[in-house]
Design a protein around this motif. Structure first.
Motif, PDB file in Angstrom:
ATOM      1  N   GLN A   1     -23.283  85.793  47.949  1.00 27.07           N
ATOM      2  CA  GLN A   1     -21.655  85.189  48.223  1.00 27.07           C
ATOM      3  C   GLN A   1     -21.679  83.648  47.711  1.00 27.07           C
ATOM      4  O   GLN A   1     -22.785  83.456  46.277  1.00 27.07           O
ATOM      5  N   SER A   2     -20.351  83.227  46.491  1.00 27.34           N
ATOM      6  CA  SER A   2     -21.121  82.608  46.197  1.00 27.34           C
ATOM      7  C   SER A   2     -20.953  80.875  46.275  1.00 27.34           C
ATOM      8  O   SER A   2     -21.033  80.649  47.851  1.00 27.34           O
ATOM      9  N   GLN A   3     -21.564  79.909  45.954  1.00 31.96           N
ATOM     10  CA  GLN A   3     -21.133  78.244  46.530  1.00 31.96           C
ATOM     11  C   GLN A   3     -20.035  78.308  47.578  1.00 31.96           C
ATOM     12  O   GLN A   3     -19.946  77.677  48.113  1.00 31.96           O
ATOM     13  N   ARG A   4     -19.372  77.800  46.840  1.00 30.53           N
ATOM     14  CA  ARG A   4     -18.150  77.963  46.656  1.00 30.53           C
ATOM     15  C   ARG A   4     -17.920  78.621  48.900  1.00 30.53           C
ATOM     16  O   ARG A   4     -17.466  77.860  50.063  1.00 30.53           O
ATOM     17  N   GLU A   5     -17.893  79.943  49.118  1.00 31.40           N
ATOM     18  CA  GLU A   5     -18.476  80.956  50.193  1.00 31.40           C
ATOM     19  C   GLU A   5     -19.076  79.954  51.406  1.00 31.40           C
ATOM     20  O   GLU A   5     -18.913  80.112  52.371  1.00 31.40           O
ATOM     21  N   HIS A   6     -20.158  79.513  50.357  1.00 31.30           N
ATOM     22  CA  HIS A   6     -21.105  79.363  51.574  1.00 31.30           C
ATOM     23  C   HIS A   6     -21.099  77.792  51.901  1.00 31.30           C
ATOM     24  O   HIS A   6     -21.166  77.730  52.977  1.00 31.30           O
ATOM     25  N   ALA A   7     -20.313  76.687  50.944  1.00 32.31           N
ATOM     26  CA  ALA A   7     -19.888  75.576  51.780  1.00 32.31           C
ATOM     27  C   ALA A   7     -18.839  76.082  52.856  1.00 32.31           C
ATOM     28  O   ALA A   7     -18.428  75.063  54.012  1.00 32.31           O
ATOM     29  N   CYS A   8     -17.519  76.972  52.326  1.00 30.89           N
ATOM     30  CA  CYS A   8     -16.884  77.189  53.595  1.00 30.89           C
ATOM     31  C   CYS A   8     -17.355  77.837  54.583  1.00 30.89           C
ATOM     32  O   CYS A   8     -16.648  77.214  56.209  1.00 30.89           O
ATOM     33  N   ALA A   9     -18.776  78.367  54.498  1.00 30.64           N
ATOM     34  CA  ALA A   9     -19.247  79.385  55.547  1.00 30.64           C
ATOM     35  C   ALA A   9     -19.705  77.414  56.821  1.00 30.64           C
ATOM     36  O   ALA A   9     -19.537  77.472  57.968  1.00 30.64           O
ATOM     37  N   ASN A  10     -20.608  77.477  56.111  1.00 34.56           N
ATOM     38  CA  ASN A  10     -21.124  76.097  56.648  1.00 34.56           C
ATOM     39  C   ASN A  10     -20.074  74.868  57.159  1.00 34.56           C
ATOM     40  O   ASN A  10     -19.811  74.321  58.788  1.00 34.56           O
ATOM     41  N   ALA A  11     -18.738  74.863  56.765  1.00 28.49           N
ATOM     42  CA  ALA A  11     -17.643  73.877  57.451  1.00 28.49           C
ATOM     43  C   ALA A  11     -17.026  74.761  58.808  1.00 28.49           C
ATOM     44  O   ALA A  11     -16.726  73.965  59.065  1.00 28.49           O
ATOM     45  N   SER A  12     -17.333  75.682  58.565  1.00 27.16           N
ATOM     46  CA  SER A  12     -16.696  77.056  59.883  1.00 27.16           C
ATOM     47  C   SER A  12     -17.874  76.596  60.815  1.00 27.16           C
ATOM     48  O   SER A  12     -17.127  76.790  61.937  1.00 27.16           O
ATOM     49  N   TRP A  13     -18.813  76.611  60.302  1.00 29.80           N
ATOM     50  CA  TRP A  13     -19.861  77.118  61.173  1.00 29.80           C
ATOM     51  C   TRP A  13     -20.153  74.941  62.366  1.00 29.80           C
ATOM     52  O   TRP A  13     -19.748  75.148  63.535  1.00 29.80           O
ATOM     53  N   ILE A  14     -19.931  73.814  61.055  1.00 33.63           N
ATOM     54  CA  ILE A  14     -19.537  72.525  61.883  1.00 33.63           C
ATOM     55  C   ILE A  14     -18.113  72.500  62.451  1.00 33.63           C
ATOM     56  O   ILE A  14     -18.102  71.989  63.392  1.00 33.63           O
ATOM     57  N   ARG A  15     -17.071  73.501  62.282  1.00 31.76           N
ATOM     58  CA  ARG A  15     -16.222  73.193  63.089  1.00 31.76           C
ATOM     59  C   ARG A  15     -16.053  73.522  64.077  1.00 31.76           C
ATOM     60  O   ARG A  15     -15.897  72.964  65.053  1.00 31.76           O
ATOM     61  N   ILE A  16     -16.777  74.963  64.228  1.00 31.50           N
ATOM     62  CA  ILE A  16     -17.185  74.795  65.436  1.00 31.50           C
ATOM     63  C   ILE A  16     -17.515  74.063  66.745  1.00 31.50           C
ATOM     64  O   ILE A  16     -17.628  73.930  67.588  1.00 31.50           O
ATOM     65  N   LEU A  17     -18.517  73.302  66.357  1.00 31.16           N
ATOM     66  CA  LEU A  17     -19.779  72.705  66.737  1.00 31.16           C
ATOM     67  C   LEU A  17     -18.968  71.730  67.354  1.00 31.16           C
ATOM     68  O   LEU A  17     -18.869  70.442  68.662  1.00 31.16           O
ATOM     69  N   MET A  18     -17.499  70.715  66.618  1.00 32.99           N
ATOM     70  CA  MET A  18     -16.813  69.891  66.686  1.00 32.99           C
ATOM     71  C   MET A  18     -16.189  70.306  67.127  1.00 32.99           C
ATOM     72  O   MET A  18     -15.396  69.701  68.451  1.00 32.99           O
ATOM     73  N   SER A  19     -15.554  71.465  67.580  1.00 34.55           N
ATOM     74  CA  SER A  19     -14.900  71.724  68.960  1.00 34.55           C
ATOM     75  C   SER A  19     -14.480  71.649  69.771  1.00 34.55           C
ATOM     76  O   SER A  19     -14.043  71.244  70.824  1.00 34.55           O
ATOM     77  N   PHE A  20     -16.378  71.868  70.944  1.00 35.96           N
ATOM     78  CA  PHE A  20     -16.885  70.945  72.009  1.00 35.96           C
ATOM     79  C   PHE A  20     -17.012  69.524  72.227  1.00 35.96           C
ATOM     80  O   PHE A  20     -17.658  69.683  73.253  1.00 35.96           O
ATOM     81  N   GLY A  21     -17.359  68.818  71.011  1.00 36.88           N
ATOM     82  CA  GLY A  21     -17.335  67.809  71.111  1.00 36.88           C
ATOM     83  C   GLY A  21     -18.814  67.639  70.119  1.00 36.88           C
ATOM     84  O   GLY A  21     -18.654  65.878  70.240  1.00 36.88           O
ATOM     85  N   TYR A  22     -19.431  68.079  69.728  1.00 38.09           N
ATOM     86  CA  TYR A  22     -20.330  67.764  69.314  1.00 38.09           C
ATOM     87  C   TYR A  22     -20.685  67.057  67.749  1.00 38.09           C
ATOM     88  O   TYR A  22     -19.505  67.788  67.189  1.00 38.09           O
ATOM     89  N   ASN A  23     -21.392  65.642  67.164  1.00 36.78           N
ATOM     90  CA  ASN A  23     -20.625  65.125  66.198  1.00 36.78           C
ATOM     91  C   ASN A  23     -21.862  65.936  64.576  1.00 36.78           C
ATOM     92  O   ASN A  23     -23.444  65.542  65.418  1.00 36.78           O
ATOM     93  N   PRO A  24     -21.330  66.606  64.261  1.00 37.26           N
ATOM     94  CA  PRO A  24     -22.665  67.046  63.150  1.00 37.26           C
ATOM     95  C   PRO A  24     -23.340  65.858  62.322  1.00 37.26           C
ATOM     96  O   PRO A  24     -24.205  66.046  61.799  1.00 37.26           O
ATOM     97  N   PHE A  25     -22.952  64.653  62.215  1.00 38.18           N
ATOM     98  CA  PHE A  25     -23.814  63.511  61.543  1.00 38.18           C
ATOM     99  C   PHE A  25     -24.155  62.643  62.823  1.00 38.18           C
ATOM    100  O   PHE A  25     -25.616  61.847  61.652  1.00 38.18           O
ATOM    101  N   PHE A  26     -23.941  62.223  63.387  1.00 39.02           N
ATOM    102  CA  PHE A  26     -24.322  60.932  64.641  1.00 39.02           C
ATOM    103  C   PHE A  26     -25.372  62.089  65.690  1.00 39.02           C
ATOM    104  O   PHE A  26     -26.543  61.566  66.547  1.00 39.02           O
ATOM    105  N   GLY A  27     -25.103  63.826  65.778  1.00 39.46           N
ATOM    106  CA  GLY A  27     -26.014  63.916  66.940  1.00 39.46           C
ATOM    107  C   GLY A  27     -27.186  64.506  66.948  1.00 39.46           C
ATOM    108  O   GLY A  27     -27.157  64.619  65.536  1.00 39.46           O
TER     109      GLY A  27
END
Length: 436
Positions: free
Chosen positions: A119-145
């Motif tokens: 995958q490209s580095q852009r796609e890697h960043a998109c995949a990371n963001a998509s996973w973080i968004r999933i975590l945030m959708s149920f209330g997890y704070n990715p920065f301070f959790g």
């Protein structure tokens, strides 16, 4: 922009893509559908420029103008894991000038077919963001959790102590090797979990179940996290009951694959799974290849426009319904993994078995079959496009690694096949245990 700069900026890119994602998932169906439709057309326009997909367009008399929504993707042929594996290897072999800038990963081989992915580095960043968004959708704070996560089957375990910024309560994360969750070693794992007190635990299902059972059998208190995600296998009701007794009500079901990323989520309190419609299309096909509410799960990651994966047959079955143009999944009939059983009554993880094929090339499929407490059969299928090692060399490699892992506990038999047939349920597990 150079590859090294892209690498250093991947966290910044992840944050940028995260800002653009819909944090509510399908709370506004009309908006979600509109975004998905635009991204479908954008993806197909890009795919039309790629020879591998251009051939598929031409063979089916299609152009990008035939694709403007998720339903239109049913016109396009499905791609299998074997076809994806062949294409990825072809890309690597024919692009020596650019392949060093690609991000390379490997699947765990849970379906019996090891797959090297790019995958490209852009796609890697998109995949990371998509996973973080999933975590945030149920209330997890990715920065301070605080998170406890599992060890990847193709990457080494990272250091367990906190980094400099983690000491200030930012991006706190611990990696837990499931090899430790065996026998009385589980007691130490439970103690560490209690001391670390994570907000989120994300482990493979068979590992987190072993922790729960050990705690219950030995009456050990477990500090319940706010949320926990069993990954790699779907959670049935029996497992759900076991986990909730130990870890509480914060169970989150997240579904996806190494190839497509996570894209389906069942949040606590819901009786259905949401689909990440702005980043993925999840269609369901019946046995005749038509759109249906029940059948095969076919996934298309919409952000993968550099190395597209269109209409990927992930190998699972699901039930669903469509409301306001948005699909919701009600049940996933997913992957099953066994444990290695030993005569002394212990069960151990198959993680190390999954790692073995990643250490050598020339294999198209593999499967381990434990026939008894002392008999282990290894079924292998040759990769006809990779003759780097002979069959004898590959067999010797497996024997050496298995002996290193189990000593003389097993009589090992290597069997080369033309193809490994799937299980009766249509799946192809990398490990089958016949010991009752």
């Amino acid at each position: 922009m150079s590859f090294q700069i892209q690498k250093k900026l991947i966290n910044l890119s992840t944050f940028w893509y995260l800002l653009k994602l819909d944090k509510s998932l399908s709370a506004n169906p009309k908006k979600a559908k509109a975004v998905q439709n635009r991204n479908v057309h954008k993806l197909m326009k890009r795919a039309y420029e790629i020879p591998f997909y251009r051939q598929r367009f031409d063979e089916n008399h299609l152009t990008p103008e035939d694709f403007h929504c998720s339903e239109d993707l049913a016109k396009f042929p499905v791609i299998t894991k074997d076809e994806l594996r062949v294409w990825m290897k072809e890309l690597y072999d024919t692009h020596p000038e650019t392949r060093d800038s690609w991000d390379a990963t490997s699947t765990s081989g849970s379906t019996g077919i090891p797959l090297r992915l790019y995958q490209s580095q852009r796609e890697h960043a998109c995949a990371n963001a998509s996973w973080i968004r999933i975590l945030m959708s149920f209330g997890y704070n990715p920065f301070f959790g605080k998170m406890v996560s599992f060890e990847s089957s193709y990457r080494s375990e990272k250091k367990s102590r906190d980094s400099f910024i983690q000491r200030f309560g930012i991006l706190q994360r611990r990696i837990l090797s499931e090899k430790r969750c065996v026998g009385d070693g589980t007691r130490e794992v439970i103690q560490e979990l209690n001391e670390y007190a994570p907000d989120l635990i994300c482990l493979r299902k068979n590992c987190i179940v072993r922790i729960a059972l050990y705690a219950q059998q030995h009456n050990l208190p477990v500090r319940q996290p706010k949320w926990y995600i069993p990954v790699s296998e779907m959670v049935d009701e029996i497992t759900r009951n076991i986990l909730e007794k130990t870890f509480g009500p914060g169970l989150v079901d997240a579904y996806g694959s190494d190839e497509t990323g996570s894209c389906i989520i069942k949040r606590p309190g819901n009786d259905y799974y949401d689909i990440c419609n702005d980043t993925h299309v999840v269609n369901i096909y019946d046995k005749d290849g038509r759109l249906a509410d029940e059948g095969r799960v076919i996934i298309t990651p919409l952000y993968k426009t550099d190395f597209p994966i269109i209409n990927y047959d992930i190998g699972d079955m699901a039930s669903s319904y469509v409301k306001d143009g948005i699909r919701y999944v009600t049940k996933i009939h997913g992957r099953l993994n066994d444990m290695v059983r030993h005569e002394n009554g212990e069960d151990t993880s198959v993680l190390e078995l999954r790692k073995i094929p990643n250490g050598i090339t020339g294999i198209a499929q593999f499967r381990y079959v434990q026939e008894s407490f002392h008999d282990l059969r290894v079924e292998l299928v040759r990769d006809p496009q990779d003759m780097t090692y002979t069959n004898d060399e590959i067999s010797a490699f497996f024997r050496e690694r298995l002996t290193r892992l189990y000593g003389d506990e097993f009589r090992i038999r290597i069997e080369w096949l033309d193809v490994i047939p799937p299980d009766p349920n249509g799946k192809l597990r990398c490990f089958v245990c016949a010991v009752k």
